[in-house]
Write an enzyme that holds these catalytic residues in place. Structure first.
Site, PDB file in Angstrom:
ATOM      1  NE  ARG A  23       6.383 -39.014 -20.572  1.00 57.20           N
ATOM      2  CZ  ARG A  23       5.589 -38.360 -21.405  1.00 57.20           C
ATOM      3  NH1 ARG A  23       5.959 -38.202 -22.653  1.00 57.20           N
ATOM      4  NH2 ARG A  23       4.450 -37.864 -21.004  1.00 57.20           N
ATOM      5  CE  LYS A  38      14.110 -23.103 -21.617  1.00 56.97           C
ATOM      6  NZ  LYS A  38      12.939 -23.279 -22.425  1.00 56.97           N
ATOM      7  CD1 TRP A  47       8.564 -36.365 -12.044  1.00 58.31           C
ATOM      8  CD2 TRP A  47       6.551 -35.695 -11.389  1.00 58.31           C
ATOM      9  NE1 TRP A  47       8.639 -35.019 -11.771  1.00 58.31           N
ATOM     10  CE2 TRP A  47       7.420 -34.584 -11.374  1.00 58.31           C
ATOM     11  CE3 TRP A  47       5.219 -35.498 -11.007  1.00 58.31           C
ATOM     12  CZ2 TRP A  47       7.008 -33.310 -10.999  1.00 58.31           C
ATOM     13  CZ3 TRP A  47       4.807 -34.223 -10.634  1.00 58.31           C
ATOM     14  CH2 TRP A  47       5.699 -33.145 -10.632  1.00 58.31           C
ATOM     15  CB  CYS A  88       3.946 -41.427 -14.631  1.00 55.12           C
ATOM     16  SG  CYS A  88       3.801 -40.859 -12.953  1.00 55.12           S
ATOM     17  CE  LYS A 136      10.318 -31.944 -23.825  1.00 53.72           C
ATOM     18  NZ  LYS A 136      10.854 -30.575 -23.924  1.00 53.72           N
ATOM     19  CG  HIS A 158       7.088   1.034 -12.869  1.00 57.63           C
ATOM     20  ND1 HIS A 158       6.499   2.221 -12.502  1.00 57.63           N
ATOM     21  CD2 HIS A 158       7.307   1.109 -14.200  1.00 57.63           C
ATOM     22  CE1 HIS A 158       6.344   2.976 -13.585  1.00 57.63           C
ATOM     23  NE2 HIS A 158       6.832   2.331 -14.626  1.00 57.63           N
ATOM     24  CD  GLU A 218      12.714 -25.122 -17.798  1.00 59.73           C
ATOM     25  OE1 GLU A 218      13.038 -24.545 -18.847  1.00 59.73           O
ATOM     26  OE2 GLU A 218      11.853 -26.007 -17.764  1.00 59.73           O
ATOM     27  CD  GLU A 259      11.598 -19.911 -23.061  1.00 61.32           C
ATOM     28  OE1 GLU A 259      10.627 -20.012 -22.281  1.00 61.32           O
ATOM     29  OE2 GLU A 259      12.284 -20.881 -23.421  1.00 61.32           O
ATOM     30  CG  ASN A 262       1.483 -42.667 -16.907  1.00 61.03           C
ATOM     31  OD1 ASN A 262       2.133 -43.257 -16.053  1.00 61.03           O
ATOM     32  ND2 ASN A 262       1.924 -42.440 -18.129  1.00 61.03           N
ATOM     33  N   GLY A 263      -1.586 -40.698 -14.239  1.00 56.03           N
ATOM     34  CA  GLY A 263      -2.791 -39.917 -13.955  1.00 56.03           C
ATOM     35  C   GLY A 263      -3.076 -39.910 -12.466  1.00 56.03           C
TER      36      GLY A 263
END
Ligand code: M6R
Length: 604
Positions: free
Chosen positions: A27, A481, A70, A2, A599, A500, A484, A477, A96-97
């Protein structure tokens, strides 16, 4: 996540609010809305342009609040979008929150005959403020906030009073931008850059009355607080695409400059290194017995690479923990342990909570933070800024490589201080760091070839990445990526783990990206690639220039310049970032704003 934007002043608020919301779009959000004095509210599901197209002629008021939502409580819908209002529809609020006790507060108000139109916790706060309002908005906000549990950054206004917006903060950022023709409010300082670089950061537990010419701050208990204005040293062009198709591509191509900015004034080729932000705690770091690193997502992987660096070159025992797990698992704190939070935004809720837990237990807290003035940057005892500039694309690229660079600098510093690195070793690392921007430039020069390779591998639904030592977390990583931005299922493994379990997955339809630079585990990685090829899985190798051997075994190779092993993960990362970018774009996705992602994850 948000975003909040607000304006109080003498100009037309609507275009300012819409611009502010556009600057916050990166964001991640699913709906948006504004409220403007004397004009009312407009809301829309989907992108800010949907909201913009609904703005009626004559929305000319000079004060307003705006929000990108969001969804956390309730689906994305106009009813759930902010701003929300009280029973009388005069008090309007963006938030927000999360208000944790919203259900209980809602039931109490429902029992008193107050009806609710949305599923949100935010509407509960708006209604609660309304129950306390008797002409003084600030007092009503203060009284309501004393009743709530949870986190908030809020901006509240009354439709009959265009002279002020009341803002408050508890666990979710609020920044006030000081302008010439009015004042601005945002949850993210980068959104203010189009209007001003002068800002006042609100701390948790603070409330401010923002007018067109002033900003009066007090604590939630009512004590006056004198705030100082700070200057954001970011350039407005940093939040524009500057001719690139996407922010992600622009940010990948900024790599050489980002590294120059990260290392400027901190290291020289003769081996000397200076990190002003940790100088005061250096004696403590020199004798440190254990370092715990926390972070989420890419920041966690950066910390994992940092662990290998610090153990190997500074002889420092390091543990890396996911910040989202940290406070729910047993932690052992002692006076010779330090806790280091890695974060681009400096606002990630889980990382912040981990840091605060460490502070409660009185351990030394450190930060590797990109966003200057962010909560984590301000709450840590000491730390190092990345200086990567604002990162707009949701997928972290330039911030990630700058985090790795900060770890290399920290390793050089502590390796020397702790007597592990001799002069020659220090000089080798320092020279390689200074030379890194040039090395990255030559990697970027190969982008057209990497795009071709990406096209070939984009047809697969699954991928595996393998690497060892510092490249084991880079495999993870890289997989993150790829997931995403291209929505291809990808997993990263340490090469030695293949046997394994993951080897069971291999067949001719599952490509493996093998990270095997010329380091001391090259032969081990080479054997892993042979195992993969024996199962007929296609192999794309990322190896150093001159490695003819891998050229004969792998199906495709992207060759990279060789640098010091401590920095090679940075080089490999840029290749993986380009591969992910071109794969996502090739599949037609909006790589800057991947589905479901935000974000900055400011709620748990
Ligand atoms: O702002 P932070 O560095 O604390 O964010 C941590 C993660 O949310 C972030 O790295 C995330 O995984 C990115 N989307 C990765 O590209």
């Amino acid at each position: 996540m948000c975003g909040i934007f607000g304006y109080v002043g003498s100009n037309r608020a609507t275009p300012i609010l819409i611009n502010g919301l556009k600057a916050l779009e990166y964001r991640g959000y699913d709906s948006a809305g504004i409220f403007v004095s004397d004009c009312g509210s407009v809301k829309a599901v989907g992108p800010v342009v949907n909201l913009e197209s609904k703005i009626p002629q004559g929305m000319n008021g000079s004060t307003g609040i705006a929000h990108t939502r969001w969804a956390t409580h309730g689906v994305p819908s106009e009813a759930n979008a902010h701003p929300h209002h009280d029973k009388s529809e005069s008090i309007w609020l963006v938030h927000n929150g999360i208000i944790e006790n919203y259900n209980e507060l809602k039931s109490e108000m429902q029992a008193k005959g107050i009806n609710f139109y949305s599923e949100t916790d935010t509407e509960v706060l708006a209604k609660l403020i309304g129950t306390y309002f008797d002409g003084d908005l600030k007092q009503a906000v203060l009284s309501a906030l004393k009743q709530v549990r949870g986190t908030y950054g809020v901006a509240v206004m009354h439709d009959q009073d265009a002279s002020q917006v009341v803002v408050a903060r508890m666990g979710s950022p609020i920044v006030i931008g000081v302008g010439y023709d009015g004042n601005y409010i945002s949850s993210d300082p980068s959104a203010l850059l189009a209007y001003t670089k002068e800002v006042v950061y609100l701390e948790d537990g603070e409330v401010a009355v923002v007018t067109g010419s002033a900003c009066e701050v007090e604590s939630i208990k009512g004590d006056k607080i004198e705030k100082t204005t700070e200057i954001i040293d970011w350039d407005h062009t940093a939040i524009q695409k500057n001719g690139y198709a996407h922010f992600m591509l622009k940010e990948i191509f900024e790599a050489p400059k980002v590294i120059e900015d990260t290392i400027r004034g901190r290291v020289s080729a003769n081996g000397s290194v200076k990190l002003g932000g940790v100088e005061a705690v250096l004696p403590k770091l020199k004798d440190l017995e254990r370092l715990q690193i926390v972070g989420c997502g890419s920041a966690f992987y950066a910390g994992s690479v940092g662990k290998y660096m610090l153990k190997e070159y500074a002889n420092l025992p390091v543990e890396v923990e996911l910040a989202s797990e940290y406070r729910y698992t047993k932690q052992i704190f002692d006076k010779n342990t330090a806790l280091l939070a890695v974060t681009q935004s400096g606002e990630t809720a889980d990382t912040l909570a981990s840091l605060r837990l460490g502070k409660e237990h009185k351990v030394l807290t450190l930060g590797v933070v990109n966003a200057v003035g962010s909560t984590i940057a301000r709450e840590t005892d000491a730390g190092v800024y990345n200086h990567a500039g604002p990162e707009i694309a949701v997928a972290s690229t330039k911030a990630f490589i700058s985090q790795l660079t900060v770890f290399a600098l920290l390793t050089l510093l502590l390796g020397k201080e702790r007597g592990v690195l001799n002069e020659k070793e220090s000089r080798d690392i320092a020279e390689s760091i200074v030379n890194l921007p040039k090395v990255l430039k030559s990697v970027l020069d190969e982008s057209a070839f990497i795009e071709e390779v990406a096209k070939k591998y984009a047809k697969y639904d699954n991928m595996m990445l393998i690497g060892r030592k510092l490249h084991a977390p880079i495999a993870s990583e890289g997989a993150l990526k790829i997931k995403e931005v291209s929505y291809i299922h990808a997993e990263g493994y340490a090469g030695g783990e293949l046997k394994h379990g993951p080897i069971a997955l291999l067949h001719d339809g599952l490509p493996v990206i093998a990270l095997l630079p010329q380091d001391d585990v090259y032969e081990k990685m080479y054997s892993n690639v042979e195992e993969v090829k024996a199962r007929r899985a296609p192999v794309l190798a990322i190896a150093n220039i001159g490695d003819e051997k891998i050229g004969k075994l792998a199906d495709d190779v992207i060759f990279t310049p060789k640098t010091h092993p401590i920095l090679q993960p940075i080089v490999t990362s840029v290749v993986l970032q380009l591969l992910s970018y071109y794969t996502g774009v090739g599949k037609g996705y909006d790589v800057d704003r991947p589905r479901n992602l935000a974000k900055s994850v400011t709620v748990e």
